[in-house]
Design a protein around this motif. Structure first.
Motif, PDB file in Angstrom:
ATOM      1  N   GLU A 155      -6.253  10.419  -0.734  1.00 28.71           N
ATOM      2  CA  GLU A 155      -7.644  10.033  -0.961  1.00 28.71           C
ATOM      3  C   GLU A 155      -8.519  10.454   0.221  1.00 28.71           C
ATOM      4  O   GLU A 155      -9.619  10.996   0.041  1.00 28.71           O
ATOM      5  N   VAL A 156      -8.070  10.176   1.407  1.00 35.28           N
ATOM      6  CA  VAL A 156      -8.848  10.542   2.598  1.00 35.28           C
ATOM      7  C   VAL A 156      -8.992  12.053   2.691  1.00 35.28           C
ATOM      8  O   VAL A 156     -10.078  12.581   2.997  1.00 35.28           O
TER       9      VAL A 156
ATOM     10  N   VAL B 124      -3.090   6.877  -0.039  1.00 36.66           N
ATOM     11  CA  VAL B 124      -4.244   6.740   0.843  1.00 36.66           C
ATOM     12  C   VAL B 124      -4.512   8.045   1.570  1.00 36.66           C
ATOM     13  O   VAL B 124      -5.668   8.459   1.732  1.00 36.66           O
ATOM     14  N   THR B 125      -3.455   8.718   1.996  1.00 33.77           N
ATOM     15  CA  THR B 125      -3.616   9.992   2.710  1.00 33.77           C
ATOM     16  C   THR B 125      -4.284  11.021   1.809  1.00 33.77           C
ATOM     17  O   THR B 125      -5.182  11.768   2.238  1.00 33.77           O
TER      18      THR B 125
ATOM     19  N   ASP C 280      -7.108   3.350   5.736  1.00 31.72           N
ATOM     20  CA  ASP C 280      -8.040   4.411   5.343  1.00 31.72           C
ATOM     21  C   ASP C 280      -8.932   4.777   6.518  1.00 31.72           C
ATOM     22  O   ASP C 280      -9.170   5.959   6.796  1.00 31.72           O
TER      23      ASP C 280
ATOM     24  N   LEU D 199       1.134   4.729   1.341  1.00 26.30           N
ATOM     25  CA  LEU D 199       0.549   5.526   2.435  1.00 26.30           C
ATOM     26  C   LEU D 199       0.200   6.933   1.960  1.00 26.30           C
ATOM     27  O   LEU D 199      -0.835   7.507   2.339  1.00 26.30           O
TER      28      LEU D 199
ATOM     29  N   ARG E 293      -5.164  -1.832   3.495  1.00 24.77           N
ATOM     30  CA  ARG E 293      -5.517  -0.533   2.930  1.00 24.77           C
ATOM     31  C   ARG E 293      -6.802   0.016   3.534  1.00 24.77           C
ATOM     32  O   ARG E 293      -6.877   1.197   3.890  1.00 24.77           O
ATOM     33  N   LEU E 294      -7.840  -0.840   3.627  1.00 28.41           N
ATOM     34  CA  LEU E 294      -9.121  -0.350   4.143  1.00 28.41           C
ATOM     35  C   LEU E 294      -9.004   0.103   5.593  1.00 28.41           C
ATOM     36  O   LEU E 294      -9.558   1.128   5.974  1.00 28.41           O
TER      37      LEU E 294
ATOM     38  N   VAL F 138       0.851  -1.190   0.000  1.00 27.36           N
ATOM     39  CA  VAL F 138       0.000   0.000   0.000  1.00 27.36           C
ATOM     40  C   VAL F 138       0.886   1.239   0.000  1.00 27.36           C
ATOM     41  O   VAL F 138       1.903   1.289   0.715  1.00 27.36           O
TER      42      VAL F 138
ATOM     43  N   GLN G 277      -9.147   8.418   8.227  1.00 22.58           N
ATOM     44  CA  GLN G 277     -10.456   9.064   8.176  1.00 22.58           C
ATOM     45  C   GLN G 277     -10.882   9.507   9.578  1.00 22.58           C
ATOM     46  O   GLN G 277     -11.362  10.623   9.773  1.00 22.58           O
TER      47      GLN G 277
END
Length: 851
Positions: free
Chosen positions: A712-713, A709-710, A746, A706, A742-743, A704, A750
Motif C-alpha cells: 500500500e505504501v 502495508v508495504t 504505515d 506487513l 497498522r497506522l 497486521v 512512508q
C-alpha cells in the motif's frame, strides 16, 4: 751358667727379637715372649722407655735403669696370663760379636717388690700421722675461726637449748637485726621475735627439726621498736655422737633487700611487658589522638600517675595544642587545650629546652612557676613534661601529673623518657602515614567527585552529592548552604559521619539555620568570594560564633575542632557555601586542606553551572514543545478546512469553466494538492512530537500483514517515485503477519520510502521484507548521496538534518519519530551508508506484542 742363673735374663738381637731367656725370667714373668715378638714394635715398651734403653745398649752402653712398677698384664703380646704386679729394676748389657761390634743385648731383672711395698707402707703411715696432727691443729683453729665467723657474720646466728624456749647465745648481727643488746637477748623466748600471725607455726617447725634435723622457712620478725621485716630462717639440730640433741642453732637472714629487689624485678618485668603491649598498641595507632590515649593510659598504669596527656606544637610554633588527655577534669582540659609558647609552664619549658622536666617538689614548683601555680586548675602534686623529639625537631610534649608531691626514682624517670621517645617515633610515623593517606584520599576523592558530579544534572541532587562525598573523606560533618537571592540563605543538605548525631543537625537547622539569623560568616564568604579557614576552633571561637547557650550546646555536641567555609561561584556570582568541619580534638585543617576544599568547590560550581544550564535548556525545550503542540493543533484545523475547500473548488471549477480554461486549472490542482499534503505531513510530525514528548504515543495493536502495508505504501509513493525518476522495486513474500499498530507501521514505511526517493538521485529504490518465526525485517535501500559516518550517530535525534536545508526541506523530525514508534513497538532501526554510495535502513519488528 746363663740358663741356670737365679737372676732373670733375656737376650735380644739387633732386630729386636728375643733369642734366649732363662728359667728365672719365665718364673718372674710367667711366660717367655711368643714367636715373632719384636721389642721395637711393642708400644707399651716404647712408652715405658724400655726400647730406648735397649737402643743405647746396642750402642755399647751398660745401663742401670731406675726401678719402676711393672704390670705384666699390660703386655698381652708377651703371652702373660694373670701375672702379679712387681717393682723391678733392669740392667742392660751389650754383648760383643766376633768382629767386636754389639750383636746382642742382655737384660737382667731384679724384683724389688718387697722393699718397695715396705717403703710405701712406712710412708703412708707417716702421712697418716701427719694428717692426724694437722687435723687436731685445724680443729682448734676452726673452732676459733667459727667463733670469729659467728661474731663477724652479717647473718644472724642464735642458739637455744633443746628443752627450753629461751635463747642462750646470739651473735652481734642477730642483735643488731632485731634492735636488742646481747644482754637483752639472753633468755628471751624465741617466739617473741616472730610476728603474731607467724607464732602458730613454731611448734610444728620445732617438731620437724627434732625429726629431720633441719628445716628452712620464710617468716616475719619484729624489731624492738615493733617494726616488721621479712626473714629467711634455717634451724638445725646440733647432736652428739649418740644422736642426742645438744642444742638448736638458727640462722636468720634479713631479706628485706631481697624482697625489694624482687619486687623491683617483678615491677620491671611488668613494666617491660606493659611497654611491649604499648608498642603493639602504638603499631595500630594511626592518629595523634590514639597515640595520646595509649601513651597517657600506659603512663598512668606504669607510673601510678593520676593524669596524663599529649600536646603537639602548632604548625607556626606559637602554641601547644592538646590532642588527648586521660584523667583530667573539664576545667584543666579547657585551660591546657591551647598553651601559648610565651607562657611560663612546665610543658612549654620542656619544648623550649628540649629537656625533660621533673617537678616533684612543691617548693620547686612554686619557685619556678609562680604564675602557673596561682592559676593552675589541676589540684595535684608532682608534674612532669618530656619533649617529643624527632631527629632535630621538637613536635610537642608528653606530661603526667600525680595525686601528691612525690620524688621520682631514676627508673621512673627513665621509663617516662623511653615512653616519650617511643611516642615521638609513633607520632612521626602516624604523621607520615597520614600525609600519604591524605594525598591518596585527595586524589581518590577528587576522582570520585568528578565521576559523581557527572551522574546528575539536578541542582539539589548535585549539592547533596557534594556533602555526601565530603563526609568522611575530608570532613566529619558538612553543610551546603545555597543563596536564593541577596537576602535569603537556605541550607540544602547537612551530613554527619555519626548517624546518631543527625538529629542534632536537624535541630540545628530547624532552630539556627543561617537564614534565620542572617549569619554574617556565610554572608562574608559570599560577598568576598574567598574561602575562610579556622584552623583551630577554641572556646572563644565557639562562643563568638553561636547565638546563645542552646546554640553553643548543639555545636559542642556535634563537635568542631577546625572549620573551612568555601564559596560556590558560578558565572561570576556566588551561589552558596560549603562548610567542612573536623570534630576530633587535635585535628585541624591546613593549607593543603584549604586547597582541596577550593578544588572541590570549583568542581562543584562547574557541576552546578551545568545543572543550571541543563535546567534552563529543559525549560526552553519544554516551552518549545508546548509551542509546537499548540501550533500543530492550531494549524491542523485550518489545514483540514483548506483541504475540503480545495476539493470542492476543484469540482466546481471543472463544471463551470470552459474546456480550455478548465484543463489549465486542472493541471494546477495536483501541484496545489501536493503542497497541501506536504503541509499536512509537517503538521502531523509536529503533532507526533508533541504526543511523544508528553508520553501520549498510544498504540492500537492488532493483527497486521506487513507485506500488505508495504504494498500500500509503495503504491501511494509510485507517483513520487516517477516524479523523482526512481524505479521502485519490491522484494517481498506473499504474507508476513504480526501484532503491530497498522497506522504507525504505515507511518514508518512512508517516512523511510519518502526519504529514499528524496535522496535517491534517480537511482532505483528497493524495499525488501523478510521474516522468521520471531521477527520481521524491512529493508529500504537507495543508491543516492549517502550519509557520512559522523552524521549517522545523530541521524535519529530530534531536529537533526544531515543534508543541506537549501536542497532538502523538512524539520528533521521524521527519523526521530520513526525510532520512537519502533521503540514503542519493541523494535529497532539501523543504517548502513557511505557518502556517494546510498543508504540502507533496516527495521526489525518482533512478530508478537511485547508484554
Amino acid at each position: 751358667m746363663f740358663t741356670r742363673s737365679p737372676v732373670p735374663f733375656i737376650i735380644f738381637d739387633a732386630g729386636g727379637h728375643a733369642r734366649l731367656s732363662n728359667r728365672a725370667y719365665r718364673e718372674m714373668f710367667g711366660a717367655e715372649p711368643p714367636p715373632g715378638y719384636n721389642l721395637f714394635e711393642d708400644k707399651e715398651s716404647e712408652r715405658t722407655g724400655l726400647v730406648g734403653f735397649v737402643r743405647r745398649a746396642f750402642r755399647g752402653e751398660t745401663i742401670q735403669a731406675p726401678t719402676v712398677w711393672y704390670d705384666p698384664n699390660a703386655h698381652r703380646e708377651l703371652g702373660v696370663r694373670e701375672a702379679r704386679r712387681a717393682a723391678i729394676s733392669c740392667t742392660f748389657f751389650p754383648l760383643m760379636g766376633a768382629r767386636g761390634d754389639v750383636s746382642h743385648v742382655a737384660i737382667a731383672f731384679k724384683d724389688e717388690t718387697a722393699e718397695w711395698v715396705a717403703r710405701e707402707e712406712a710412708e703412708a703411715e707417716r702421712d697418716r700421722l701427719r694428717e692426724v696432727v694437722a687435723e687436731k691443729e685445724s680443729l682448734g683453729k676452726n673452732l676459733r675461726m667459727l667463733e670469729m665467723l659467728f661474731q663477724s657474720s652479717s647473718i644472724g646466728v642464735v642458739f637455744g637449748m633443746p628443752d627450753a624456749q629461751g635463747l642462750t647465745w646470739a651473735n652481734p648481727a642477730f642483735c643488731r637485726m632485731h634492735g636488742y643488746s646481747p644482754s637483752d637477748m639472753e633468755g628471751m623466748a624465741l617466739e617473741a621475735l616472730f610476728a603474731p600471725e607467724e607464732r602458730a607455726r613454731l611448734p610444728e617447725l620445732l617438731r620437724q627439726v627434732h625429726e629431720e634435723g633441719h628445716v628452712t622457712w620464710e617468716s616475719v620478725h619484729l624489731r624492738q621498736d615493733g617494726s616488721r621485716f621479712p626473714v629467711m630462717l634455717e634451724m638445725t639440730a646440733v647432736r652428739d655422737a649418740a644422736g642426742a640433741i645438744l642444742a638448736r642453732g638458727v640462722t636468720v637472714q634479713d631479706i628485706s633487700e631481697h624482697k625489694r629487689v624482687e619486687a623491683e624485678r617483678v615491677a620491671h618485668l611488668q613494666r617491660t611487658s606493659k611497654l611491649q603491649e604499648v608498642t603493639a598498641a602504638f603499631s595500630r595507632a594511626l592518629t595523634p589522638a590514639e597515640v595520646a590515649r595509649i601513651s597517657a593510659s600506659a603512663g598512668i598504669e606504669l607510673l601510678g600517675a593520676r593524669a596524663g596527656g599529649l600536646s603537639l606544637l602548632s604548625p607556626d610554633g606559637t602554641e601547644l595544642i592538646a590532642v588527648g588527655t586521660v584523667g583530667l577534669g573539664d576545667d584543666p582540659i579547657r585551660q591546657y587545650s591551647r598553651i601559648p609558647m610565651t607562657t611560663k609552664l612546665v610543658p612549654v619549658d620542656a619544648v623550649k629546652t628540649r629537656r625533660p622536666i621533673f617537678c616533684d617538689s612543691e617548693e620547686d614548683y612554686l619557685r619556678e612557676y609562680p604564675d602557673a601555680a596561682r592559676t593552675d586548675t589541676f589540684q595535684g602534686g608532682t608534674r612532669t613534661s618530656l619533649p617529643l623529639c624527632v631527629e632535630d625537631r621538637v613536635i610537642g610534649s608528653m606530661g603526667f601529673a600525680y595525686e601528691t608531691w612525690c620524688p621520682l626514682s631514676r627508673e621512673e624517670r627513665e621509663l617516662q623518657q623511653a615512653l616519650a621517645h617511643l611516642c615521638a617515633q609513633v607520632l612521626e610515623r602516624a604523621r607520615l602515614y597520614a600525609e600519604q593517606r591524605r594525598a591518596e584520599q585527595r586524589a581518590s576523592f577528587l576522582a570520585q567527585v568528578g565521576t559523581a558530579l557527572m551522574q546528575s544534572l539536578d541542582y539539589e541532587a548535585t549539592l547533596t552529592r557534594i556533602a555526601q562525598l565530603a563526609v568522611p573523606a575530608i570532613a566529619d560533618w558538612c553543610t551546603v548552604t545555597a543563596l536564593h537571592d541577596e537576602r535569603s540563605l537556605d541550607r540544602i543538605v547537612a551530613v554527619h559521619k555519626d548517624a546518631d548525631k543527625l538529629p542534632l543537625l536537624e535541630e540545628l537547622e530547624r532552630r539556627f539555620s543561617p537564614n534565620h539569623h542572617r549569619d554574617e560568616r556565610y554572608l562574608r564568604v559570599l560577598r568576598q568570594g574567598r574561602p575562610h579557614l579556622v584552623d583551630v576552633v577554641d572556646e572563644a571561637v565557639l562562643v563568638g560564633g553561636t547565638q546563645n547557650e542552646e546554640h553553643l550546646r548543639l555545636i559542642r555536641a556535634l563537635g568542631v575542632s577546625s572549620c573551612i567555609m568555601v564559596p560556590l561561584v558560578t558565572r561570576g556570582r556566588p551561589m552558596g557555601v560549603i562548610s567542612l568541619m573536623r570534630s576530633e580534638p587535635g585535628q585541624s585543617y591546613g593549607p593543603a586542606d584549604l586547597a582541596l576544599a577550593e578544588e572541590l568547590a570549583g568542581r562543584a560550581a562547574m557541576a552546578l553551572e551545568n545543572a543550571l544550564l541543563y535546567k534552563e535548556a529543559r525549560e526552553a525545550i519544554r516551552a518549545r514543545d508546548t509551542f509546537l503542540g499548540i501550533a500543530s493543533h492550531e494549524l491542523n484545523t485550518p489545514l483540514t478546512s483548506l483541504k475540503l475547500n480545495l476539493h470542492g473548488l476543484r469540482r466546481g471549477l471543472e463544471s463551470l469553466l470552459p474546456g480550455v480554461i478548465a484543463e489549465t486549472v486542472r493541471v494546477k490542482f495536483p501541484s496545489i494538492q501536493r503542497q497541501v499534503d506536504r503541509l499536512a505531513s509537517l503538521v502531523r510530525e509536529l503533532l507526533d512530537v508533541s504526543r511523544i514528548t508528553e508520553g501520549r504515543l498510544n498504540l492500537e495493536v492488532g493483527e497486521v500483514d506487513l507485506v500488505a502495508v508495504t504494498r500500500e505504501v509503495a503504491a501511494r509513493c509510485a507517483e513520487d517515485a516517477a516524479r523523482a525518476g526512481c524505479e521502485l522495486r519490491l522484494d517481498v513474500p506473499d504474507s508476513v503477519v504480526g501484532e503491530w499498530d497498522r497506522l504507525r507501521l504505515d507511518q514508518v514505511l512512508q517516512n523511510l520510502l519518502s526519504n529514499a526517493l528524496k535522496y535517491g538521485h534517480g537511482q532505483p529504490v528497493t524495499v525488501t521484507v523478510r521474516a522468521d518465526a520471531a521477527s520481521a525485517t524491512v529493508t529500504v535501500r537507495d543508491h543516492g548521496i549517502g550519509i557520512a559516518a559522523e552524521a549517522q550517530a545523530r541521524l535519529f535525534q530530534k531536529f537533526e538534518r544531515v543534508a543541506s536545508e537549501r536542497n532538502y526541506s523538512g524539520f528533521g523530525l521524521g527519523l526521530w519519530i520513526v525510532k520512537q514508534i519502533l521503540d514503542a513497538m519493541g523494535g529497532g532501526i539501523q543504517v548502513e551508508s557511505a557518502p556517494g554510495h546510498g543508504a540502507t535502513f533496516s527495521v526489525v519488528l518482533p512478530r508478537t506484542r511485547p508484554r
